[in-house]
Scaffold this motif. Structure first.
Motif, PDB file in Angstrom:
ATOM      1  N   GLU A  41       1.339  -1.050  -0.040  1.00  0.00           N
ATOM      2  CA  GLU A  41      -0.495  -0.474  -0.305  1.00  0.00           C
ATOM      3  C   GLU A  41       0.729   0.870   0.351  1.00  0.00           C
ATOM      4  O   GLU A  41       0.393   2.209  -0.418  1.00  0.00           O
ATOM      5  N   VAL A  42       1.633   0.743   0.472  1.00  0.00           N
ATOM      6  CA  VAL A  42       2.595   2.083   1.362  1.00  0.00           C
ATOM      7  C   VAL A  42       3.571   2.764  -0.965  1.00  0.00           C
ATOM      8  O   VAL A  42       3.637   3.779  -1.105  1.00  0.00           O
ATOM      9  N   ALA A  43       4.042   1.934  -1.431  1.00  0.00           N
ATOM     10  CA  ALA A  43       4.437   1.461  -2.799  1.00  0.00           C
ATOM     11  C   ALA A  43       3.520   2.513  -3.149  1.00  0.00           C
ATOM     12  O   ALA A  43       4.156   3.635  -4.422  1.00  0.00           O
ATOM     13  N   TYR A  44       2.344   1.871  -3.407  1.00  0.00           N
ATOM     14  CA  TYR A  44       1.488   2.692  -4.166  1.00  0.00           C
ATOM     15  C   TYR A  44       0.878   4.076  -4.048  1.00  0.00           C
ATOM     16  O   TYR A  44       0.833   4.828  -5.208  1.00  0.00           O
ATOM     17  N   ARG A  45       0.511   4.145  -2.457  1.00  0.00           N
ATOM     18  CA  ARG A  45       0.841   5.651  -2.345  1.00  0.00           C
ATOM     19  C   ARG A  45       1.916   6.623  -2.773  1.00  0.00           C
ATOM     20  O   ARG A  45       1.444   7.809  -3.143  1.00  0.00           O
ATOM     21  N   ILE A  46       3.076   6.027  -2.864  1.00  0.00           N
ATOM     22  CA  ILE A  46       4.083   7.643  -3.095  1.00  0.00           C
ATOM     23  C   ILE A  46       4.452   6.701  -4.814  1.00  0.00           C
ATOM     24  O   ILE A  46       5.589   7.281  -5.032  1.00  0.00           O
ATOM     25  N   GLY A  47       3.562   6.129  -5.815  1.00  0.00           N
ATOM     26  CA  GLY A  47       3.658   6.306  -7.079  1.00  0.00           C
ATOM     27  C   GLY A  47       4.392   5.055  -7.449  1.00  0.00           C
ATOM     28  O   GLY A  47       5.461   5.405  -8.538  1.00  0.00           O
ATOM     29  N   PHE A  48       5.142   4.338  -7.054  1.00  0.00           N
ATOM     30  CA  PHE A  48       5.125   2.831  -7.558  1.00  0.00           C
ATOM     31  C   PHE A  48       4.816   1.256  -7.296  1.00  0.00           C
ATOM     32  O   PHE A  48       3.739   1.129  -7.482  1.00  0.00           O
ATOM     33  N   ASN A  49       4.577   1.359  -8.534  1.00  0.00           N
ATOM     34  CA  ASN A  49       3.479   0.753  -9.240  1.00  0.00           C
ATOM     35  C   ASN A  49       3.725  -1.515  -9.354  1.00  0.00           C
ATOM     36  O   ASN A  49       3.438  -2.200  -9.507  1.00  0.00           O
ATOM     37  N   ASP A  50       5.385  -0.862  -8.747  1.00  0.00           N
ATOM     38  CA  ASP A  50       6.367  -2.952  -8.188  1.00  0.00           C
ATOM     39  C   ASP A  50       6.816  -2.630  -6.632  1.00  0.00           C
ATOM     40  O   ASP A  50       7.186  -2.037  -6.385  1.00  0.00           O
ATOM     41  N   PRO A  51       5.781  -2.955  -5.999  1.00  0.00           N
ATOM     42  CA  PRO A  51       6.565  -3.058  -4.448  1.00  0.00           C
ATOM     43  C   PRO A  51       7.843  -3.854  -4.558  1.00  0.00           C
ATOM     44  O   PRO A  51       8.537  -3.099  -3.560  1.00  0.00           O
ATOM     45  N   ALA A  52       7.598  -4.188  -5.151  1.00  0.00           N
ATOM     46  CA  ALA A  52       9.242  -5.372  -4.996  1.00  0.00           C
ATOM     47  C   ALA A  52      10.341  -4.114  -5.491  1.00  0.00           C
ATOM     48  O   ALA A  52      11.576  -4.604  -5.046  1.00  0.00           O
ATOM     49  N   TYR A  53       9.715  -3.798  -6.584  1.00  0.00           N
ATOM     50  CA  TYR A  53      10.721  -2.352  -7.383  1.00  0.00           C
ATOM     51  C   TYR A  53      11.037  -1.399  -6.224  1.00  0.00           C
ATOM     52  O   TYR A  53      12.292  -0.915  -5.413  1.00  0.00           O
ATOM     53  N   PHE A  54      10.115  -0.961  -5.424  1.00  0.00           N
ATOM     54  CA  PHE A  54       9.848  -0.462  -4.164  1.00  0.00           C
ATOM     55  C   PHE A  54      11.695  -0.420  -2.913  1.00  0.00           C
ATOM     56  O   PHE A  54      12.056  -0.087  -2.052  1.00  0.00           O
ATOM     57  N   SER A  55      10.686  -2.203  -2.759  1.00  0.00           N
ATOM     58  CA  SER A  55      11.081  -2.992  -1.492  1.00  0.00           C
ATOM     59  C   SER A  55      12.913  -2.209  -2.095  1.00  0.00           C
ATOM     60  O   SER A  55      14.329  -2.736  -1.048  1.00  0.00           O
ATOM     61  N   LYS A  56      13.570  -2.835  -3.565  1.00  0.00           N
ATOM     62  CA  LYS A  56      14.632  -3.030  -3.329  1.00  0.00           C
ATOM     63  C   LYS A  56      15.310  -1.366  -3.301  1.00  0.00           C
ATOM     64  O   LYS A  56      16.589  -1.669  -2.630  1.00  0.00           O
ATOM     65  N   THR A  57      14.666  -0.668  -4.262  1.00  0.00           N
ATOM     66  CA  THR A  57      15.168   0.932  -4.449  1.00  0.00           C
ATOM     67  C   THR A  57      15.439   1.816  -2.911  1.00  0.00           C
ATOM     68  O   THR A  57      16.407   2.487  -2.795  1.00  0.00           O
ATOM     69  N   TYR A  58      14.489   0.976  -2.157  1.00  0.00           N
ATOM     70  CA  TYR A  58      14.216   1.663  -0.146  1.00  0.00           C
ATOM     71  C   TYR A  58      15.962   0.957   0.284  1.00  0.00           C
ATOM     72  O   TYR A  58      16.306   1.662   1.074  1.00  0.00           O
ATOM     73  N   ALA A  59      15.895  -0.475  -0.044  1.00  0.00           N
ATOM     74  CA  ALA A  59      17.083  -0.457   1.031  1.00  0.00           C
ATOM     75  C   ALA A  59      18.259   0.027   0.147  1.00  0.00           C
ATOM     76  O   ALA A  59      19.026   0.121   1.170  1.00  0.00           O
TER      77      ALA A  59
END
Length: 688
Positions: A658-676
């Motif tokens: 949900e957080v990933a979608y709220r900040i404009g990320f379509n792919d939660p996995a990509y969000f987790s990768k760039t976050y790390a």
């Protein structure tokens, strides 16, 4: 009547009239003198309104005043009831004459041309027995004319005092002017000695420079040519100053020879062909005769022609035509130099032969100059007993006409190709070409109207920077906005916009406000330096500048810019309690952040849409963000989104998806990768 003269008793002196007897001894004198009264007063033959005030029976005590030009007629009468016909009169005018004047039976007095002042008119009358009355007085005043009134006298006094003061000031100014003339003459002598000494001292190092430039010619041919060209220009300027000082003291001597002046002129004009061709100008020489023998000074005529042709080439536009015409006319040689260049304004035309006068003396003038050339040209023409005139129309061109006397008295010399001629070096045409030698290097923009300075700056910077060039202020502003260089080196005195205007404009524009600017100028005074720094310049260097100092300044400015990039790119900058680093740049970044945050949930809001929202082109947005943060705009947007994601993870119970979608990320996995990658740990640890 019975009177008998022989009768002794009858001779007693008595007279008998019938029964009446009269004796002369019984006659008694009239004991009553006449009473004098003023009866009328006329002024300029017109009865006065004060006449009624002086009629008999009325007392008159106050003085009257009359104008100085008025004619006064006083009428009076002596009242004598016994024998009025026998009444006689006298008068006197106290204040004019104290003597009594007889009037006999005349009963009026005319008074004319009396001087201003107070008067007392006294009239007395005598009866038939000579008994005089007490004088009857009439007091009056004659007013002064307007030009002799008290206020007139005061005015005369003031005018007189003013005239005396003016005369004193005139004499004082005259003495001061004489002293100033003496002082100026002494200063002029000092100046001439200074010119002479300085110019001679200049020639010594120039000799060494030119000599060494010839020795190193070969491997460094391009650099040597630049040295030779500028040393020749400096030597020419030094020689002009020296000639001016000699002319002032009458020490510039003519070296008159007799030769073919047409051949000489043709030979000299040919030397200017490369310079004219380099500016895409046509240079023509026209004459009606193939040869003309006359007396002339080769060196002086060469200087005259050089100055006129140099100006014609300097102030002509590309594709222009310059024509030199030599035409003998009776005992005069008429030499004209005509161009179809920018022309001279009519109000400045009378001053172009004044020393150190420049038609355009602003900081944004198009062409450089000292104001010496035309002044020296005129004095050289007059030294040759000639005359020079000029006609010009602004925007259409200028024509100089010289009349030189044709004489044949000097020793005859034959024209030879060995005659010395001034070497004219054509300008380089490579300045306008940008140098993109290494895309990984920073970009430097050089804004300078002197092509030789640009060549020198390119030589200094080409190993460390990609180089862009601009030949005037307006072009420099446009180039800076279009290309957003990493550093700008800008001259102060340039055409169309000076360095101060360039700096103000670029520092006020959010697209270019971050670019470090170094101002270069020949103005070394403190006021100019303060003005440059106040306009927003980051550094101020005076010409001639040291190459090492320039490189150090650039290095420090680039290092400072890198430090700012690190602070703007740091994690602390995105925290709510961040410290303002640079107000101007903070405004831009805050505006950029606001646009990103408004569209935070829109996964389709990309770089193109962000550039449009910021009123910038995509490339301008990229270069501006890269210059400030050291990051590309894509990385900057992603970093900002991730910071908002961390905030949501810490403050809400939303899932990672949900957080990933709220900040404009379509792919939660990509969000987790760039976050790390950004924070060093996966987003799940924010909940642990």
């Amino acid at each position: 009547n019975g009177f008998d003269a022989s009768d002794k008793s009858q001779r007693t002196g008595a007279l008998y009239f019938g029964l009446n007897r009269f004796h002369p001894d019984n006659i008694i004198d009239n004991p009553i003198p006449p009473t004098v009264q003023f009866t009328d007063l006329t002024i300029n033959s017109t009865q006065s309104e004060v006449a009624n005030r002086i009629l008999p029976g009325l007392s008159y005590q106050n003085d009257l005043s009359f104008q100085y030009h008025e004619i006064l007629n006083f009428a009076f009468v002596g009242l004598n009831h016994s024998n009025p016909q026998a009444t006689t009169y006298q008068y006197r005018l106290l204040g004019f004459n104290d003597t009594w004047i007889d009037l006999d039976q005349r009963r009026d007095i005319n008074l004319t041309n009396l001087s201003p002042g107070k008067y007392n008119l006294q009239v007395k009358a005598a009866n038939e027995d000579g008994l005089w009355s007490e004088p009857k007085a009439f007091r009056f005043s004659i007013l002064p004319p307007w030009y002799w009134a008290w206020w007139s006298k005061l005015l005369y006094l003031l005018l007189g005092a003013g005239a005396i003061y003016a005369f004193y000031r005139f004499q004082l100014s005259k003495r001061l002017a004489e002293q100033e003339a003496v002082r100026l003459q002494e200063l002029d002598q000092v100046k001439n000695r200074l010119y002479t000494n300085i110019t001679h001292e200049f020639r010594t190092p120039l000799t060494v420079i030119q000599g060494m430039a010839q020795r190193i010619n070969g491997k460094y041919q391009k650099e040597t040519q630049l040295i030779r060209k500028n040393s020749e220009n400096l030597l020419h300027l030094v020689n002009q100053m020296l000639d001016l000082s000699k002319l002032e003291v009458g020490k510039l001597r003519l070296q008159i020879v007799q030769g073919d002046v047409i051949g000489f002129l043709r030979h000299e004009i040919e030397a200017f062909q490369p310079l004219a061709t380099g500016k895409e100008l046509q240079l023509h020489f026209q004459t009606d005769t193939s040869a003309l023998l006359m007396d002339f000074d080769m060196q002086k005529l060469r200087q005259i022609l050089t100055n006129l042709l140099s100006n014609a080439i300097k102030f002509s536009r590309e594709g222009g035509v310059i024509t030199v015409v030599a035409r003998p006319s009776q005992d005069q040689l008429e030499l004209t130099v005509k161009d179809n260049g920018i022309g001279i304004p009519a109000n400045r035309l009378p001053y172009i032969f004044d020393r150190f006068y420049q038609v355009d003396d602003t900081a944004t003038r198009t062409h450089e100059g000292t104001g010496i050339g035309l002044a020296l040209t005129k004095e050289l023409v007059e030294l040759l007993q000639g005359e020079i005139t000029v006609t010009s129309t602004e925007g259409e061109g200028t024509q100089f006409t010289i009349q030189l006397p044709i004489r044949n008295q000097a020793p005859l010399v034959e024209f030879s190709p060995e005659w010395e001629v001034l070497e004219i070096i054509a300008p380089s045409s490579t300045v306008a070409n940008p140098i993109f030698n290494d895309p990984g290097l920073a970009t430097a923009l050089l804004i300078e109207d002197n092509e030789d300075i640009i060549q020198y700056l390119i030589y200094c910077l080409q190993d460390d920077y990609q180089i862009l060039t601009a030949l005037n202020g307006e072009e420099g502003i446009s180039t800076a906005i279009t290309h957003t260089p990493d550093v700008i080196i800008c001259d102060v005195m340039m055409p169309k916009a000076d360095g101060f205007e360039v700096t103000n404009t670029l520092k006020s524009d959010e697209r270019t406000s971050h670019i470090p600017i170094i101002l270069l100028t020949a103005k070394a005074d403190q006021q100019s330096k303060v003005k440059g720094l106040d306009s927003g310049a980051d550094a101020y260097l005076t010409k001639p500048f040291d190459r090492v100092e320039l490189m150090i300044r650039l290095e420090k400015l680039v290092a400072l810019r890198q430090t700012l990039q690190e602070k703007y790119a740091s994690l602390d900058y995105f925290s709510p309690t961040k410290v303002i680093i640079n107000p101007k740049e903070d405004v831009f970044l805050r505006k950029l952040k606001q646009q990103i945050e408004v569209h935070l949930e829109d996964a389709n809001f990309g770089i193109e849409q962000l550039a449009n929202a910021m009123n910038l082109s995509r490339s301008q947005l990229y270069r501006k963000t890269k210059a400030l943060t050291g990051q590309s705009i894509a990385v900057f947007v992603r970093t900002l989104r991730l910071h908002h994601g961390r905030k949501l993870l810490r403050e809400t119970d939303r899932s990672i998806s949900e957080v990933a979608y709220r900040i404009g990320f379509n792919d939660p996995a990509y969000f987790s990768k760039t976050y790390a990658e950004l924070f060093g740990y996966p987003p799940g640890q924010e909940r642990n």
